[in-house]
Write an enzyme that holds these catalytic residues in place. Sequence first.
Site, PDB file in Angstrom:
ATOM      1  N   ARG A  25       0.804  -1.223   0.000  1.00 59.93           N
ATOM      2  CA  ARG A  25       0.000   0.000   0.000  1.00 59.93           C
ATOM      3  C   ARG A  25       0.837   1.275   0.000  1.00 59.93           C
ATOM      4  NH1 ARG A  25      -4.005  -0.327   4.824  1.00 59.93           N
ATOM      5  NH2 ARG A  25      -2.610  -1.957   5.625  1.00 59.93           N
ATOM      6  N   THR A  93       4.016 -13.885  10.485  1.00 64.05           N
ATOM      7  CA  THR A  93       4.843 -13.370  11.575  1.00 64.05           C
ATOM      8  C   THR A  93       5.563 -14.484  12.330  1.00 64.05           C
ATOM      9  OG1 THR A  93       2.863 -13.376  12.963  1.00 64.05           O
ATOM     10  CG2 THR A  93       3.444 -11.295  11.878  1.00 64.05           C
ATOM     11  N   LYS A 368      30.805  29.003   1.357  1.00 62.81           N
ATOM     12  CA  LYS A 368      31.163  27.587   1.407  1.00 62.81           C
ATOM     13  C   LYS A 368      32.621  27.451   1.832  1.00 62.81           C
ATOM     14  CE  LYS A 368      33.023  25.327  -1.635  1.00 62.81           C
ATOM     15  NZ  LYS A 368      34.417  24.784  -1.849  1.00 62.81           N
ATOM     16  N   TYR A 404      38.012  27.614  -8.192  1.00 59.02           N
ATOM     17  CA  TYR A 404      38.154  26.327  -8.884  1.00 59.02           C
ATOM     18  C   TYR A 404      38.746  26.567 -10.261  1.00 59.02           C
ATOM     19  CZ  TYR A 404      36.675  21.769 -10.801  1.00 59.02           C
ATOM     20  OH  TYR A 404      36.647  20.519 -11.370  1.00 59.02           O
ATOM     21  N   GLY A 440      35.799  48.475  -7.846  1.00 55.78           N
ATOM     22  CA  GLY A 440      34.690  47.749  -8.434  1.00 55.78           C
ATOM     23  C   GLY A 440      34.990  47.266  -9.835  1.00 55.78           C
ATOM     24  N   ARG A 457      41.022  46.517 -14.385  1.00 54.18           N
ATOM     25  CA  ARG A 457      39.963  46.487 -15.395  1.00 54.18           C
ATOM     26  C   ARG A 457      40.412  47.334 -16.576  1.00 54.18           C
ATOM     27  NH1 ARG A 457      36.813  49.703 -11.135  1.00 54.18           N
ATOM     28  NH2 ARG A 457      37.194  51.887 -11.676  1.00 54.18           N
TER      29      ARG A 457
END
Length: 474
Positions: A25, A93, A368, A404, A440, A457
């Site tokens: 069930r 049983t 993390k 990574y 930035g 940059r």
Amino acid sequence: MNQAQTEKPATAIDVVVMAAGKGTRMRSVRPKVLHRLGGRALVARVLDTAARLGARHVVVVTGHGADAVEAAIDAEFAGMAPRFARQMPQLGTGHAVQQAVPALPDDGTVLVLSGDVPLIGEPALRALVAASGGERLALLTIEFEDPTGYGRVLRDAPTGQVLAIVEQKDATEAQRAVREVYSGVMAVPARQLKTWLARLDNRNAQAEYYLTDIVGFATTDGVPVVAHRIDDPVQVAGVNSPAQLAALERALQQRQAEALMADGVRLADPARFDLRGTLACGMDVEIDVNCVFEGAVVLGDGVRIGANCVIANARIEAGAVIHPFTHIDGEKAGATVGPDARVGPFARLRPGARLGAEVHIGNFVEVKNSTLADGAKANHLAYLGDATVGARVNYGAGSITANYDGANKHRTVIEDDVHVGSNCVLVAPVTIGAGGTVGGGSVVSKSTAPGALTVARARQTSFPNWPRPQKKQG
């Protein structure tokens, strides 16, 4: 199953857990006893109880999905795994317990439990074993207004002595009117149990070997049969369908919520609270609605948890606030939120996240395997992975540590009092010197000196009246 932490019973207890059923069930390919209640497999909860009883031996009778059931138990109870006995095919049983007989010493009391009855209480089982006393057959019973489906306990009218148990399909109309039922749990001297099991037959409506037939054998042999009656239906509730599992889940959660509130935890709504592990709380903890706690979680004094948070395997120190919709899962490494820190809303802390005092982690920030020292802030739309972040660092919106390289993880070190502007990429391994500033939009791939302003940059170039490309027509 840490036996060193259990109380030694006066009588040696050997536990048999019946876990061979298919659970049709449930409509699932997963064996029934591996379905989860409060974050644990049903059978794991039963085995936990056996461990607390100080069981000498535990034998799990498997059958349907035996490989999966045995593997799951071995994985969770590594080093203390019970023995297994297979019931193939499943013929009732009594037949199930017969398979466990070779592993049961003659000098103990056998406690028979069901792998799909997960909330049976330790006090009730200790009382049942005491009622057996190593020489009587003791049955755990309960009265139901509607006893449909259960074996009825038949007693001698004048004395009240238990005479037999009759299964629903074999009962007469008068017997079906009996409201006292057998829960499926018994304690029985092993030596007598083995003798009675050898006398079972399957001459009944289901053509099965009923364990309950041993009650009649005991009466015939002059062995006293006693009943320990409880009045808590949750303890003997079995799981045979998703609906029953859900009902038992809510009963468990309600009990856990009540226990926490009795200890002073303020739950905004105990009906909207889920604990699927352990939760230890200090004083004046507040938990809003729809929060889920998994694994091992510790909340210090005055911690506030906002609505719709999921928190697993984490320690949250005193005074910290976890804003709504935050997801914290430390997994095996754990996660820590320091005193008076602020996390969220919509933040994510992953394994190895270590936040110091008064750290701020804002909306859509992911952390993390990173340590943030006292007072550091990452308030918006940022990623910190494999990073060591100093005190009072301000980490700008849209900035990430590129940890990574496609093969290996590398660490980023951001020393005290650094300001990282918005939309920066820190390419690990790299160190940003103390007190430095990163302009930035910079991509920083080389370490910087303390106090330096680093801008990496391209120079802005504008072309006046530049014609934007157009779609070709037709």
